[in-house]
Design an enzyme around this catalytic site. Structure first.
Site, short mmCIF file in Angstrom:
data_model
loop_
_atom_site.label_atom_id
_atom_site.label_comp_id
_atom_site.label_asym_id
_atom_site.label_seq_id
_atom_site.Cartn_x
_atom_site.Cartn_y
_atom_site.Cartn_z
N HIS A 1 49.64 10.95 43.51
CA HIS A 1 50.16 9.68 44.02
C HIS A 1 51.10 8.99 43.04
O HIS A 1 51.13 9.30 41.85
CB HIS A 1 49.00 8.74 44.38
CG HIS A 1 48.29 8.17 43.18
ND1 HIS A 1 47.16 8.75 42.64
CD2 HIS A 1 48.55 7.07 42.43
CE1 HIS A 1 46.76 8.03 41.60
NE2 HIS A 1 47.58 7.02 41.45
N HIS B 1 56.07 7.19 38.49
CA HIS B 1 55.66 8.50 38.02
C HIS B 1 54.51 9.05 38.85
O HIS B 1 53.83 8.32 39.58
CB HIS B 1 55.24 8.43 36.55
CG HIS B 1 54.10 7.49 36.29
ND1 HIS B 1 54.30 6.17 35.94
CD2 HIS B 1 52.75 7.65 36.38
CE1 HIS B 1 53.13 5.57 35.80
NE2 HIS B 1 52.17 6.45 36.06
#
Length: 324
Positions: free
Chosen positions: A130, A260
């Site tokens: 995620h 990220h």
């Protein structure tokens, strides 16, 4: 009625013939690489139904979670929540990332760094990855339903259509609240990567050096993640209305390169030597093909996830030209 008389050899012969037929059938089915035996992919909504682990304790017991501690301790009436983009890597994408971790572990072990992969669960089952769009936040029982309604409305009116992301670098990231270090793939919009000749330097967050050499460089920074930034601004605005801290605090006129995907974690500090060894493996010792495969990964974003308690809701991005 008389029993039918038959010899034992006849029985053995029948068993052998049946076994041979079964073995032949199994061999044929394994040897034929057809799509007939392939299972259809699970619908996206299925993952949301089984996204949560089974609760084994209401108290914070790190021994049940590989030494990890809850950021927000459990309390009756509170609903730990999180907003994020979810990515389910394909089998080949997962293999590529596993190759990277396998190359890093023997190099980092002498530095007392033990990597724990996010790619699979404790039982070896594939896990989604995620991109966070909020910190771990807490909503009360009276707040959670209205919060979700507001989130759906704001994402629907965002004008952010589905888009694609791609990795642009590998780094270590330390979070004080969890006392863990994360190995992350920095991501950017595919359009931004293809239009930039060189990667823009990391920046755009408070407490970081965001100085630029020219207005042109600032413009490049602003183009790294236009869609994620637009979504994050809406998420931040909403969580602040509920007296929760925002994820990132942007400085004026600066873009963001902090988004990220975490692929592994460790309790070890990311010392300069750890960062150097990681960079060397990624840029020099990995085969060119593997490195190109990592940078060539694509993450399709067609919505965000809102996890409130153990319930996960998919909030789709608006599709251009589609009437709601």
């Amino acid at each position: 009625m008389a029993l039918v008389d038959y010899s034992s050899s006849d029985s053995e012969s029948a068993v052998v013939e049946a076994s041979s037929a079964t073995a032949k059938k199994r061999k044929t089915s394994h040897d034929k690489p057809s799509d007939e035996s392939a299972l259809p992919p699970l619908p996206a909504a299925f993952h949301d139904l089984y996204a949560s682990t089974v609760r084994v304790s209401t108290s914070d017991d790190p021994t049940l979670h590989q030494g990890r501690k809850r950021v927000n301790p459990h309390k009756a009436g509170n609903w730990p929540s999180h907003l994020y983009v979810e990515w389910h890597p394909t089998s080949s994408q997962r293999t590529t990332l596993t190759t990277l971790l396998s190359a890093l572990q023997p190099v980092l072990s002498p530095l007392s760094v033990d990597l724990t992969s996010f790619l699979v669960s404790d039982l070896g089952a594939p896990q989604p990855l995620h991109i966070s769009l909020s910190r771990p936040i807490v909503l009360s029982t009276s707040q959670k339903d209205l919060f979700l309604e507001e989130l759906i409305s704001r994402i629907k009116s965002s004008s952010v259509a589905p888009f694609d992301l791609a990795p642009r670098g590998l780094e270590w990231h330390r979070t004080p609240e969890s006392a863990r270090s994360f190995l992350v793939l920095r991501v950017a919009s595919v359009g931004a990567i293809s239009s930039a000749t060189t990667p823009a330097p990391r920046g755009g967050l408070e407490n970081e050096d965001t100085s630029t050499t020219s207005n042109q460089q600032q413009g490049k920074e602003q183009q790294q993640n236009p869609q994620l930034t637009a979504l994050l601004q809406r998420c931040n605005s909403l969580v602040k209305e509920y007296k929760q801290p925002p994820l990132y605090a942007f400085k004026a006129n600066n873009g963001d390169d902090a988004f990220h995907i975490s692929i592994a974690w460790s309790f070890a500090e990311p010392t300069p030597e750890v960062k150097q060894r990681t960079e060397e493996i990624f840029t020099r010792h990995l085969s060119g093909r593997t490195r190109d495969e990592i940078l060539g990964l694509r993450v399709h974003v067609d919505g965000i996830k809102a996890k409130i308690g153990n319930v996960v809701t998919h909030v789709p991005l608006p599709v251009r030209g589609k009437i709601a």
